[in-house]
Design an enzyme around this catalytic site. Structure first.
Site, PDB file in Angstrom:
ATOM      1  N   GLY A 108      30.391   2.032  31.391  1.00 16.32           N
ATOM      2  CA  GLY A 108      29.206   1.176  31.882  1.00 16.32           C
ATOM      3  C   GLY A 108      27.959   2.018  31.264  1.00 16.32           C
ATOM      4  O   GLY A 108      27.923   2.981  30.295  1.00 16.32           O
ATOM      5  N   GLY A 124      26.406   4.161  33.145  1.00 17.04           N
ATOM      6  CA  GLY A 124      26.348   5.640  33.096  1.00 17.04           C
ATOM      7  C   GLY A 124      27.062   6.472  32.193  1.00 17.04           C
ATOM      8  O   GLY A 124      26.646   7.491  31.628  1.00 17.04           O
ATOM      9  N   THR A 125      28.237   5.687  31.367  1.00 20.31           N
ATOM     10  CA  THR A 125      28.843   6.407  30.395  1.00 20.31           C
ATOM     11  C   THR A 125      28.149   6.292  29.132  1.00 20.31           C
ATOM     12  O   THR A 125      28.025   7.507  28.535  1.00 20.31           O
ATOM     13  CB  THR A 125      30.329   5.742  30.057  1.00 20.31           C
ATOM     14  OG1 THR A 125      31.149   5.695  31.379  1.00 20.31           O
ATOM     15  CG2 THR A 125      30.961   6.203  28.999  1.00 20.31           C
ATOM     16  N   ILE A 126      27.249   5.302  28.592  1.00 16.13           N
ATOM     17  CA  ILE A 126      26.601   5.420  27.788  1.00 16.13           C
ATOM     18  C   ILE A 126      25.354   6.480  27.951  1.00 16.13           C
ATOM     19  O   ILE A 126      24.990   7.008  26.758  1.00 16.13           O
ATOM     20  CB  ILE A 126      25.889   3.931  27.513  1.00 16.13           C
ATOM     21  CG1 ILE A 126      27.012   2.908  27.259  1.00 16.13           C
ATOM     22  CG2 ILE A 126      24.754   4.077  26.528  1.00 16.13           C
ATOM     23  CD1 ILE A 126      26.372   1.395  27.338  1.00 16.13           C
ATOM     24  N   ASN A 127      24.854   6.470  29.059  1.00 14.09           N
ATOM     25  CA  ASN A 127      23.974   7.516  29.167  1.00 14.09           C
ATOM     26  C   ASN A 127      24.328   8.942  28.967  1.00 14.09           C
ATOM     27  O   ASN A 127      23.749   9.623  28.290  1.00 14.09           O
ATOM     28  CB  ASN A 127      23.209   7.422  30.791  1.00 14.09           C
ATOM     29  CG  ASN A 127      22.500   8.698  31.118  1.00 14.09           C
ATOM     30  OD1 ASN A 127      22.717   9.827  31.151  1.00 14.09           O
ATOM     31  ND2 ASN A 127      21.036   8.254  31.295  1.00 14.09           N
ATOM     32  N   GLU A 128      25.496   9.079  29.352  1.00  9.95           N
ATOM     33  CA  GLU A 128      26.173  10.608  29.283  1.00  9.95           C
ATOM     34  C   GLU A 128      26.262  11.148  27.889  1.00  9.95           C
ATOM     35  O   GLU A 128      26.170  11.969  27.475  1.00  9.95           O
ATOM     36  CB  GLU A 128      27.210  10.661  30.248  1.00  9.95           C
ATOM     37  CG  GLU A 128      27.798  12.170  30.488  1.00  9.95           C
ATOM     38  CD  GLU A 128      28.839  12.086  31.265  1.00  9.95           C
ATOM     39  OE1 GLU A 128      29.420  13.525  31.503  1.00  9.95           O
ATOM     40  OE2 GLU A 128      29.154  11.246  32.068  1.00  9.95           O
ATOM     41  N   THR A 183      30.957  -2.048  35.210  1.00  9.73           N
ATOM     42  CA  THR A 183      30.389  -3.200  36.341  1.00  9.73           C
ATOM     43  C   THR A 183      29.355  -4.333  35.787  1.00  9.73           C
ATOM     44  O   THR A 183      29.490  -5.546  35.744  1.00  9.73           O
ATOM     45  CB  THR A 183      30.024  -2.602  37.519  1.00  9.73           C
ATOM     46  OG1 THR A 183      30.994  -1.915  38.138  1.00  9.73           O
ATOM     47  CG2 THR A 183      30.012  -3.904  38.642  1.00  9.73           C
ATOM     48  N   LEU A 203       7.538   3.156  22.935  1.00  6.98           N
ATOM     49  CA  LEU A 203       6.683   2.797  24.293  1.00  6.98           C
ATOM     50  C   LEU A 203       7.844   2.775  25.391  1.00  6.98           C
ATOM     51  O   LEU A 203       8.933   2.317  25.218  1.00  6.98           O
ATOM     52  CB  LEU A 203       6.016   1.618  24.081  1.00  6.98           C
ATOM     53  CG  LEU A 203       4.685   1.950  23.206  1.00  6.98           C
ATOM     54  CD1 LEU A 203       3.942   0.216  23.112  1.00  6.98           C
ATOM     55  CD2 LEU A 203       3.696   2.856  23.732  1.00  6.98           C
ATOM     56  N   GLU A 219      22.316   6.946  37.408  1.00  5.21           N
ATOM     57  CA  GLU A 219      22.397   8.098  38.272  1.00  5.21           C
ATOM     58  C   GLU A 219      21.250   8.279  38.834  1.00  5.21           C
ATOM     59  O   GLU A 219      19.911   8.103  38.429  1.00  5.21           O
ATOM     60  CB  GLU A 219      22.450   9.211  37.218  1.00  5.21           C
ATOM     61  CG  GLU A 219      23.764   9.239  36.639  1.00  5.21           C
ATOM     62  CD  GLU A 219      24.955   9.462  37.180  1.00  5.21           C
ATOM     63  OE1 GLU A 219      24.925  10.484  38.358  1.00  5.21           O
ATOM     64  OE2 GLU A 219      26.067   9.159  37.191  1.00  5.21           O
TER      65      GLU A 219
END
Length: 299
Positions: free
Chosen positions: A66, A68-72, A95, A220, A271
């Site tokens: 999800g 969070g995984t893309i962020n990490e 999710t 931006l 997060e």
């Protein structure tokens, strides 16, 4: 089939029993593609796997999970130094999958996987908070953040993004707006915020278009503040129409400073980060991401 460089899939541990994904990977391997797979177990695994991917010389690191995984994974990629940094591929398995949905990643696993491996790599922005934490999609604060942070995992697993709405209605009587002051380039506002959205991407919370004008390669951040003294009347008002809505404040800037007299919590791609002072800035062209040719978030 044309030959494609190798890729490494970093798979969220919650998706290890995904049989259709396993079959899609095996099919592409049979067609000649080299796809390494690594599974995350705890925080920090993604950064370690990105370093491993660079040693393999892969062209793409695919984030399978999800937001969070893309962020990490994306955060680990922008921290890499030197040349030949892999591009980011996206395989939506979470999710809500807000970022993947908004940039037009296909829902079908096989199509998403092929795009992640063979799609055009386009330079996109990321954002950084207090010179440390990053987000690729959106930072949200206020009522909505507390709902997404506090919604039970079992409820999310059973109902998906609808769970946020249900849990929010259950908590409506206990939540109050956050008082804060926000500054940016040619922007200044202070008051009570029901929801704050600072977007590199457009949507959060399971499909809510908080920053509908955001682009991921324009240098931006888009800001939207939903105001109101009482949660329920203000929420009903903001859901009606954006046009001339007095409860919606908008701005655009390469940075925003937020100050509050008490701790407020921002949700950065899933997060939570709490504090009283936040400096949020854009990182232009921070990484390359494999996106569909008709991606609506590109200028």
């Amino acid at each position: 089939m044309a030959e494609f460089p190798a890729s490494l899939l970093i798979l969220n541990g919650k998706s290890t029993d995904n049989l259709p994904l396993r079959e899609a990977i095996m099919l592409l391997r049979e067609e000649g593609m080299t796809i390494h797979v690594r599974v995350t177990w705890e925080k920090g695994d993604a950064a370690r796997y990105v370093e491993e991917a660079r040693k393999f010389g892969v062209a793409t690191v695919i984030a399978g999970g999800g937001d969070g995984t893309i962020n990490e994974v994306s955060t680990a990629l922008i921290q890499c130094e030197g040349d030949d940094i892999p591009a980011l591929g996206i395989l939506p398995l979470g999710t809500a999958n807000d970022f993947a949905t908004s940039v037009g990643i296909p829902e079908a696993l096989d199509k998403a996987l092929k795009l992640a491996i063979a799609g055009d790599a386009i330079a996109i922005d990321m954002a950084q908070v207090n010179k440390q934490t990053c987000f690729i999609n959106m930072a949200t604060g206020g009522f909505g953040t507390r709902i997404t942070t506090e919604t039970p995992e079992k409820l999310k697993a059973a109902l998906g993004s609808v769970s946020y709405i249900i849990h929010g209605l259950m908590r409506m009587d206990t939540l109050q707006p956050d008082r804060c002051e926000i500054r940016g380039e040619n922007f200044h506002w202070q008051g009570d915020a029901l929801v704050i959205g600072i977007g590199n991407g457009r949507q959060a919370g399971g499909g809510q278009q908080l920053c509908p004008n955001a682009l991921i390669n324009d240098g931006l951040l888009q800001l939207r503040i939903f105001t109101g003294d009482e949660i329920l009347p203000a929420l009903v008002s903001t859901l009606k129409s954006d046009e001339d809505n007095p409860n919606i404040i908008e701005g655009a800037s390469s940075w925003f400073d937020i100050q509050a007299p008490h701790d407020i919590t921002f949700n950065l791609d899933g997060e939570p980060l709490s504090g009283q002072n936040f400096h949020i800035e854009i990182l232009p062209a921070a990484l390359r991401c494999r996106l569909p040719p008709d991606c609506p978030l590109l200028r």
